[in-house]
Design an enzyme around this catalytic site. Structure first.
Site, PDB file in Angstrom:
ATOM      1  CD  GLU B 162     -26.841  27.303  39.863  1.00  0.00           C
ATOM      2  OE1 GLU B 162     -26.683  27.758  41.023  1.00  0.00           O
ATOM      3  OE2 GLU B 162     -25.998  27.437  38.949  1.00  0.00           O
ATOM      4  CD  GLU B 308     -25.591  34.889  38.005  1.00  0.00           C
ATOM      5  OE1 GLU B 308     -25.688  35.456  36.906  1.00  0.00           O
ATOM      6  OE2 GLU B 308     -25.079  35.432  39.000  1.00  0.00           O
TER       7      GLU B 308
END
Lengths: 342, 342
Positions: B162, B308
């Site tokens: 994310e 991420e």
């Protein structure tokens, strides 16, 4: 180590497109390796794994679940590719060398084994010195030759592994002598002793320490400890670590036994410690005390206790990831990403 | 999951040339993956990484050091290869897809980005519901489509990542609602807030929770919590995890934010939890509470807090090593090695 490259690596980390410090230990690894390798692009692609095997006379005291023949059998398993460290070496594309420092039985398959046999196993350290001075020198030199070969091959990261039925007994005894600790603090199950087995093992180590201290009184040094209580493979690893540091090769330290060899090496050459990275915390309970003495925080804590260098091998991809991130990530400026306003 | 394959994997582990249990967590990983994949040879070569990005209206409250424009800038950095997760995907040979679930700014470079924009960022969760019911459904469906693509590509291990400035605020608020915790226990520095910044962030979360509970009184469900407090990317990840479990794809869970999405997914579908492996413990202080709620012990603890999916990516080689050791090591019988006599 190059302080210039350390500073440059720190500066680069602060410019990469991520919150400052957000890669945690991976940032430290990249910065340390940049300084040790004297480069802006640290790298751990060329890994050399040297597994040192040897037998231990103290097996006469019934301190292991496995028969001594296993040491030689595992040497064959290393070179035929079925052992854990063989699988990991393939997985990593790492060079693997297997060094026989002295076994009771001849390995059933010895093609591909480097013959550095000092004797057919050490003497029983509970009753006499594990080796004599010449044997110690021979084992240390065998380790140094392994470091020399690593340099020749362009090794960027060196891993020492070990195999030797009974060698947690030797390593625990050596650690007790080097740290002036009581055996109950540094004796564990090794390959899987039960509580009673661990107590017996600690008693044997206590007997060895009584003999050792009686013999050396106040003049024990790391070398007399190694000669009196070590194994050939542990002495060889000590020699290999000293040889790597002298040649500027960073070392990734495996678990309990290699850490005890590292402790011995650091006591002999304190400046060597900056060349050591630590891979994992072994499940062998005495390992934490050794790590504390070395002021080391390992990368992994997976409950492993296999030896062979397997814990270090499993940690290699973390070091490669740290290098790839350091070398390949974009900076805020390159990527046109706004930095923190805080 | 296949109990037959779990039993066979356990039996194989006991026959490999190593002391029983000596590979620690790597043994558990191999056995779990064998059961989940229904195979004798577990494998994590085909890894799919899906990074979901989205913006957060709560940024109006000054809860992040970074400007919201960074979300879109980082989307471009993901696809051009300069972000941490891009480097790791290359390092692993993993497929990387970048999914825009809704940003305030248009990404400067959007070729290669999967457009699943629900809206130009969520509403400000401190003052109103972050999204409406249709937006929630759209975000969940976007995640499910990612799981469907993973299945098509033969994915053996799925990683959700994310990116979204402000999303630790949303994740902390959501976790507080799901676990009935106070914000002070689950609010941390995110990308790097100081103590005062964290206190302000916790106060904003408290305000959001007061609004949320007033609105839902006693009828809050995981879905109402997600709609009220979540981000589009967090909802999409929740949908992706549900979609992976439904399709029999094991998931490697990243850090704080993905773990909160996992918590939401598990509260919605308790049977899903067996499909989740946990990669690392984030330095974000609330992560441990989420892991406890999920009864999860992660593989790594490296002080990472980047997001991420980077922490999960860094753990992939451990899973590959676990599989290689399981599949390739020799048995005692194969190698002619004597087993323990204890």
């Amino acid at each position: 180590p190059s302080d210039t490259h350390r500073q440059r690596a720190l500066a680069r980390q602060s410019q990469l497109t991520k919150p400052a410090g957000s890669l945690g230990e991976l940032e430290n690894v990249a910065v340390r390796l940049a300084a040790l390798q004297g480069t802006d692009t640290p790298n751990a692609e060329q890994v050399q794994i040297a597994v040192f095997a040897g037998d231990h006379g103290v097996c006469d005291e019934g301190i292991s679940l496995f028969p001594q023949a296993v040491t030689a059998q595992m040497i064959a398993n290393f070179v035929t590719g079925g052992a854990a460290i063989s699988v990991m070496a393939r997985q990593l594309g790492a060079a693997l060398e297997v060094i026989n420092t002295g076994t009771v039985c001849a390995p059933p398959l010895s093609a591909g084994v480097i013959d550095e046999q000092v004797a057919a196993g050490t003497a029983n350290l509970a009753r006499e010195s594990a080796m004599d001075a010449q044997q110690l020198a021979a084992a240390l030199a065998a380790g140094d030759r392994s470091a020399a070969r690593a340099l020749e091959r362009g090794c960027q990261l060196f891993i020492a592994g070990e195999m030797g039925i009974g060698n947690t007994t030797s390593a625990s005894a050596l650690a007790c002598a080097l740290l002036a600790e009581h055996p109950t603090h540094l004796t564990g199950p090794g390959t899987g002793l039960d509580r009673q087995g661990v107590q017996h093992k600690a008693a044997i180590i206590q007997q060895a320490l009584a003999r050792h201290y009686q013999q050396h009184d106040d003049d024990a040094t790391p070398l007399t400890c190694l000669q009196s209580l070590g194994g050939f493979e542990i002495a060889a690893i000590t020699g290999a670590l000293i040889g790597c540091a002298a040649r500027g090769i960073p070392v990734l330290v495996d678990g309990f036994i290699v850490s005890v060899a590292a402790l011995c090496a650091v006591q002999l050459r304190p400046a060597l410690s900056c060349w050591l990275l630590f891979a994992h915390r072994s499940r062998e309970p005495g390992h934490q005390r050794i790590l504390d003495a070395l002021e080391a925080t390992p990368l992994l804590d997976l409950g492993m206790r296999l030896g062979e260098g397997s814990g270090a091998a499993v940690a290699v991809p973390l070091i490669r990831s740290a290098c790839a991130l350091h070398n390949q990530m974009a900076t805020f400026a390159d990527a046109g990403v706004s930095n923190a306003d805080g």
